[in-house]
Design a protein around this motif. Structure first.
Motif, mmCIF file in Angstrom:
data_model
loop_
_atom_site.group_PDB
_atom_site.id
_atom_site.type_symbol
_atom_site.label_atom_id
_atom_site.label_comp_id
_atom_site.label_asym_id
_atom_site.label_seq_id
_atom_site.Cartn_x
_atom_site.Cartn_y
_atom_site.Cartn_z
ATOM 1 N N ILE A 176 0.850 -1.200 0.000
ATOM 2 C CA ILE A 176 0.000 0.000 0.000
ATOM 3 C C ILE A 176 0.885 1.249 0.000
ATOM 4 O O ILE A 176 0.643 2.200 -0.756
ATOM 5 N N ILE A 177 1.942 1.215 0.841
ATOM 6 C CA ILE A 177 2.847 2.368 0.904
ATOM 7 C C ILE A 177 3.508 2.568 -0.456
ATOM 8 O O ILE A 177 3.536 3.675 -1.005
ATOM 9 N N CYS A 178 4.020 1.463 -1.031
ATOM 10 C CA CYS A 178 4.698 1.539 -2.331
ATOM 11 C C CYS A 178 3.748 2.082 -3.394
ATOM 12 O O CYS A 178 4.115 2.981 -4.163
ATOM 13 N N ASN A 179 2.516 1.570 -3.416
ATOM 14 C CA ASN A 179 1.579 2.009 -4.436
ATOM 15 C C ASN A 179 1.261 3.506 -4.294
ATOM 16 O O ASN A 179 1.205 4.238 -5.286
ATOM 17 N N SER A 209 15.712 -22.218 -25.875
ATOM 18 C CA SER A 209 15.650 -22.842 -24.552
ATOM 19 C C SER A 209 14.656 -23.994 -24.555
ATOM 20 O O SER A 209 13.597 -23.895 -25.157
ATOM 21 N N GLN A 210 15.029 -25.113 -23.929
ATOM 22 C CA GLN A 210 14.120 -26.248 -23.839
ATOM 23 C C GLN A 210 13.349 -26.243 -22.528
ATOM 24 O O GLN A 210 12.696 -27.221 -22.170
ATOM 25 N N LYS A 211 13.390 -25.154 -21.815
ATOM 26 C CA LYS A 211 12.771 -25.074 -20.495
ATOM 27 C C LYS A 211 11.249 -25.243 -20.590
ATOM 28 O O LYS A 211 10.581 -24.555 -21.359
ATOM 29 N N THR A 212 10.682 -26.182 -19.814
ATOM 30 C CA THR A 212 9.223 -26.344 -19.802
ATOM 31 C C THR A 212 8.653 -26.092 -18.410
ATOM 32 O O THR A 212 7.447 -26.013 -18.246
ATOM 33 N N THR A 213 9.526 -26.006 -17.430
ATOM 34 C CA THR A 213 9.039 -25.758 -16.063
ATOM 35 C C THR A 213 9.825 -24.608 -15.458
ATOM 36 O O THR A 213 10.880 -24.221 -15.964
ATOM 37 N N VAL A 214 9.289 -24.074 -14.359
ATOM 38 C CA VAL A 214 9.985 -23.020 -13.645
ATOM 39 C C VAL A 214 9.813 -23.289 -12.142
ATOM 40 O O VAL A 214 8.772 -23.794 -11.709
ATOM 41 N N SER A 215 10.867 -23.028 -11.370
ATOM 42 C CA SER A 215 10.796 -23.299 -9.926
ATOM 43 C C SER A 215 10.714 -21.987 -9.155
ATOM 44 O O SER A 215 11.655 -21.195 -9.188
ATOM 45 N N ILE A 216 9.599 -21.759 -8.492
ATOM 46 C CA ILE A 216 9.464 -20.554 -7.667
ATOM 47 C C ILE A 216 8.668 -20.871 -6.396
ATOM 48 O O ILE A 216 8.034 -21.913 -6.277
ATOM 49 N N TYR A 217 8.726 -19.920 -5.455
ATOM 50 C CA TYR A 217 7.874 -20.019 -4.268
ATOM 51 C C TYR A 217 6.432 -19.744 -4.697
ATOM 52 O O TYR A 217 6.166 -18.708 -5.334
ATOM 53 N N PRO A 218 5.472 -20.602 -4.322
ATOM 54 C CA PRO A 218 4.062 -20.302 -4.652
ATOM 55 C C PRO A 218 3.644 -18.919 -4.132
ATOM 56 O O PRO A 218 2.839 -18.227 -4.760
ATOM 57 N N PHE A 219 4.235 -18.495 -3.011
ATOM 58 C CA PHE A 219 3.841 -17.202 -2.442
ATOM 59 C C PHE A 219 4.094 -16.059 -3.416
ATOM 60 O O PHE A 219 3.365 -15.066 -3.413
ATOM 61 N N ILE A 220 5.137 -16.198 -4.254
ATOM 62 C CA ILE A 220 5.440 -15.143 -5.221
ATOM 63 C C ILE A 220 4.246 -14.913 -6.142
ATOM 64 O O ILE A 220 3.879 -13.775 -6.443
ATOM 65 N N LEU A 221 3.614 -16.036 -6.570
ATOM 66 C CA LEU A 221 2.437 -15.898 -7.431
ATOM 67 C C LEU A 221 1.290 -15.231 -6.673
ATOM 68 O O LEU A 221 0.594 -14.366 -7.209
ATOM 69 N N HIS A 222 1.121 -15.641 -5.401
ATOM 70 C CA HIS A 222 0.060 -15.014 -4.607
ATOM 71 C C HIS A 222 0.339 -13.529 -4.413
ATOM 72 O O HIS A 222 -0.592 -12.725 -4.346
ATOM 73 N N SER A 223 1.632 -13.170 -4.315
ATOM 74 C CA SER A 223 1.957 -11.752 -4.095
ATOM 75 C C SER A 223 1.432 -10.893 -5.244
ATOM 76 O O SER A 223 1.112 -9.718 -5.043
ATOM 77 N N ILE A 224 1.312 -11.481 -6.434
ATOM 78 C CA ILE A 224 0.779 -10.708 -7.565
ATOM 79 C C ILE A 224 -0.705 -10.385 -7.329
ATOM 80 O O ILE A 224 -1.149 -9.259 -7.580
ATOM 81 N N SER A 225 -1.454 -11.379 -6.806
ATOM 82 C CA SER A 225 -2.862 -11.094 -6.463
ATOM 83 C C SER A 225 -2.935 -9.966 -5.451
ATOM 84 O O SER A 225 -3.766 -9.051 -5.570
ATOM 85 N N LEU A 226 -2.090 -10.045 -4.424
ATOM 86 C CA LEU A 226 -2.120 -9.012 -3.385
ATOM 87 C C LEU A 226 -1.787 -7.645 -3.984
ATOM 88 O O LEU A 226 -2.440 -6.644 -3.678
ATOM 89 N N SER A 227 -0.760 -7.597 -4.834
ATOM 90 C CA SER A 227 -0.376 -6.326 -5.460
ATOM 91 C C SER A 227 -1.533 -5.746 -6.260
ATOM 92 O O SER A 227 -1.791 -4.538 -6.217
ATOM 93 N N LEU A 228 -2.205 -6.628 -7.020
ATOM 94 C CA LEU A 228 -3.308 -6.140 -7.843
ATOM 95 C C LEU A 228 -4.395 -5.532 -6.975
ATOM 96 O O LEU A 228 -4.926 -4.462 -7.284
ATOM 97 N N PHE A 229 -4.718 -6.209 -5.851
ATOM 98 C CA PHE A 229 -5.734 -5.640 -4.964
ATOM 99 C C PHE A 229 -5.242 -4.307 -4.398
ATOM 100 O O PHE A 229 -5.978 -3.316 -4.381
ATOM 101 N N ALA A 230 -3.972 -4.304 -3.942
ATOM 102 C CA ALA A 230 -3.423 -3.087 -3.321
ATOM 103 C C ALA A 230 -3.476 -1.907 -4.274
ATOM 104 O O ALA A 230 -3.723 -0.773 -3.863
#
Lengths: 456, 456
Positions: free
Chosen positions: B236-239, B334-355
């Motif tokens: 919220i502060i950043c936005n 690149s033959q990359k078919t998968t990506v390794s990340i924290y699931p929370f990072i994806l959720h953080s996008i939802s939070l950012s959008l709401f914020a």
């Protein structure tokens, strides 16, 4: 509704709230505090003739030979019995009908209160105000009704493919719907109307809190067993009538300044009558499983069921009498030291006490509200009685009390429900719960003796 | 507070709500809709000089050589950094400090809003009004805080003999306390003040709903793990800051009529910055267990613990990339078919959008409220910023979103908690749950293979 609107517009006094009233006598009520239009218990039978009732025209026509006072009494009496009869029919029709009627009543109460706000604040040209109010009514019902249904039938509903997301994401959906309303409200703000719009936003939300939230406690009480609605609703009605009767015949000593027609005699007589009535009514109802069993889903029948193993509170238990009472009984030659009664009978005394001591404050609150806005009744929905809200002012508070009372003192966690909730977990978690529970029960010696039998 | 009171009393315009405003132009905002005292993002840098800030006297003295505009900016900047620094210290001090400060903020916000009502409605001689407001604040905090604590530490608290009744009868005690307040309110009603008293009753309750109820979601978010508070608050502060920056440098296209200084450029720039910032911040915080573990009671240590087996959402997972993205990657070899990340990072996008999309509406709502009552700020608590409520308007809505989001998409039932709740039942019921669960798990084939090992 049109008549109320017309009435409010024609009213000689100021319709708009007068925030400039400068009354130096704060804290003391002048002797003339009793408004002539109030609806309280008379101290003396010599009540001035009541204003002519706002009854339906055909009834008015049939009763035109009576004096206005008698006409009012007759109409009020007829509709009182009509309401009691309808309530009995509803009970006969069962919990589903009761839930539907609770909804209808709640929506009508909301409509009555919102309409008053709409008229008092002259909000005829406010953009979107009515639409937003109804929208907030919808979202809060969606939330509360969903919570009740998920609480009672969550596992069952989640089994339906199309309902499953509504069960799992119910709070998220409710919040999204509400937030959309909030965004709509902000977008509807118009410079010159800010104050009215925020006032009515507050008005809507207090109504939602007092009417919608509390009405859902009625729904939850219905689901816990019909007795949890039938007894309290009847208690309020009984207390109303009996306090009136006692006040009418024996009333001498004024009770509180706010309602000068209420008397201590009416108050005490009402309370005793309600306690007695509550015990009798409870005793009769407890004879039938139909009234005491919570609504549950019967897998075998594939429908809702009203059969159950009676909860403890509805099974006759033996209570040891207090020693003083034992002593008294010895004096009359009885050796009785215990008494066998339904535990619910004892709880009914708590309910009666609330209905007769605190319950009336729901009515005082509503009556203060009506005077604040200088209206006689919330509406003219029921001839001789006023609006639906005029008859339900105490019922909402009572329903909340019953709900909290049931939650705190009656409810026992249902083993079936706990197991059902475990079965919604992932298989490895189900196993984890099982093993952890086994370990704890073995350690506590609860399982030890039986583990051999059960691990076939 | 005294200065706000003085300011409101001196205000040239009408203090009392003017319900008789007759504006025929409902639905259209005149071009001059922008109040000179509003606090929104400027479209052009050529903003007229801001009114002198209500800062502390010593700071005023030190900055007396600057022009009023620069002085305001400096003071605002200094206190912005001071607040960010305090927030960092709080995070360092841990969840308990954060909960305590949330309480302090909530109480101050309540005080600010109630004081406005007190002044606007000239309620100086209303009997008991302040006492009742604080009493309702106390009862609702008692209720909400109790619910949070029982939800998180119920089993633990119930073990203490003197706390046990508070846990078991918490809702009943809360309801009794609230009802006592309601009775007190009814008894405090005074004929000439009905309207004011009911208006302020509504005012208090809407404040409780918007401030107290929502602030408890912050408390619950703290208990779920510091990251659930730290990330959304920072977003919220950043936005706020980035939308201002983008608006300042690139702002051309007005966003909504209500806030004429907000621009599409600021809005979109703010949203993108918040998403990026959210991802970065989350990534950094997820490196430390301190931020991701819920507060729990460690029996071995006999105290609160911030260690845990990381919940799934904070453990790196492999996600399959969408096919279109795989195709694009193939184009660059690149033959990359998968990506390794924290699931929370994806959720953080939802939070950012709401914020960044819905969050600002919390601010619009507060700003509409302030204009409705013709005040610049809620109070003058923080020099250059206004009242505490001026800085927390969006935070409350955000906290509720995070709470509902966590409840709906993140929370997994904790096997430990389920077992603990079974252990509060009577021994025969504990056994009943165990046997029922055993039967079901055997039927489902989950237990079959292991039952032999576990029934030692």
């Amino acid at each position: 509704m049109a008549t109320l609107a017309a009435e409010l517009r024609q009213r000689p006094g100021p319709n708009k709230p007068d925030f400039d009233e400068k009354d130096k006598s704060a804290g003391t009520v002048p002797a003339s505090a009793s408004d002539s239009d109030e609806d309280d218990l008379p101290v003396k039978p010599s009540k001035p003739p009541a204003p002519p009732p706002q009854s339906s025209d055909s009834l008015d026509e049939a009763l035109k030979d009576f004096s206005p006072r008698w006409r009012n009494w007759l109409i009020r009496g007829i509709f009182t019995w009509l309401m009691i009869f309808s309530f009995a029919v509803l009970i006969y029709l069962g919990p589903l009908a009761l839930v539907l009627v609770t909804f209808a009543i709640q929506i009508k109460c909301f409509h009555e209160i919102i309409t008053i706000g709409y008229i008092v604040y002259r909000s005829y040209d406010l953009p979107w105000f009515r639409t937003l109010s109804w929208y907030f009514l919808f979202t809060s019902n969606f939330f509360f009704f969903g919570e009740s249904m998920i609480g009672s039938f969550g596992m069952l509903l989640a089994r339906q493919d199309f309902l499953w997301p509504f069960v799992k994401y119910h709070r998220f959906i409710s919040f999204s719907l509400y937030t959309a309303g909030l965004v709509g409200f902000v977008c509807s703000l118009v410079k010159k109307h800010y104050l009215k719009q925020f006032t009515l936003f507050g008005w809507t939300h207090v109504t939602l809190l007092l009417v919608v939230a509390q009405s859902h406690f009625i729904v939850q009480n219905v689901l816990e067993g019909l007795v949890w609605v039938l007894v309290p609703v009847s208690m309020i009605i009984c207390n109303d009538i009996m306090a009136y009767m006692f006040g009418f015949f024996f009333g001498r000593t004024p009770l509180i300044k706010l309602s000068p027609k209420k008397t201590w005699e009416g108050f005490i007589g009402g309370a005793f009558s309600t306690i007695l009535f509550g015990i009798l009514l409870s005793y009769v109802l407890l004879q039938y499983d139909y009234f005491v069993c919570p609504v549950s889903y019967d897998e075998a029948q594939g429908g809702l069921s009203m059969d159950c193993v009676r909860p403890h509170v509805f099974v006759i238990s033996e209570y040891t009498l207090p020693e003083t009472l034992q002593g008294l009984l010895k004096l009359v030659g009885s050796q009785k030291t215990t008494v066998s009664i339904y535990p619910f009978i004892l709880h009914s005394i708590s309910l009666s006490l609330f209905a007769s001591v605190i319950g009336p404050f729901g009515g005082f609150f509503a009556s203060g509200f009506k005077r604040a806005f200088k209206i006689k009744d919330f509406a003219d929905t029921i001839p001789g009685h006023g609006g639906i809200m005029d008859r339900f002012d105490c019922q909402f508070l009572m329903a909340t009390f019953v709900h909290v009372y049931h939650f705190s003192f009656i409810r026992v966690p249902n083993p079936q429900n706990i197991v059902q909730s475990v079965l919604t977990l992932k298989p490895e978690q189900q196993l984890q719960v099982f093993l952890l529970l086994q370990e704890k029960l073995l350690k506590r010696g609860i399982l030890h003796s039986i583990s051999a039998d059960s691990s076939i």
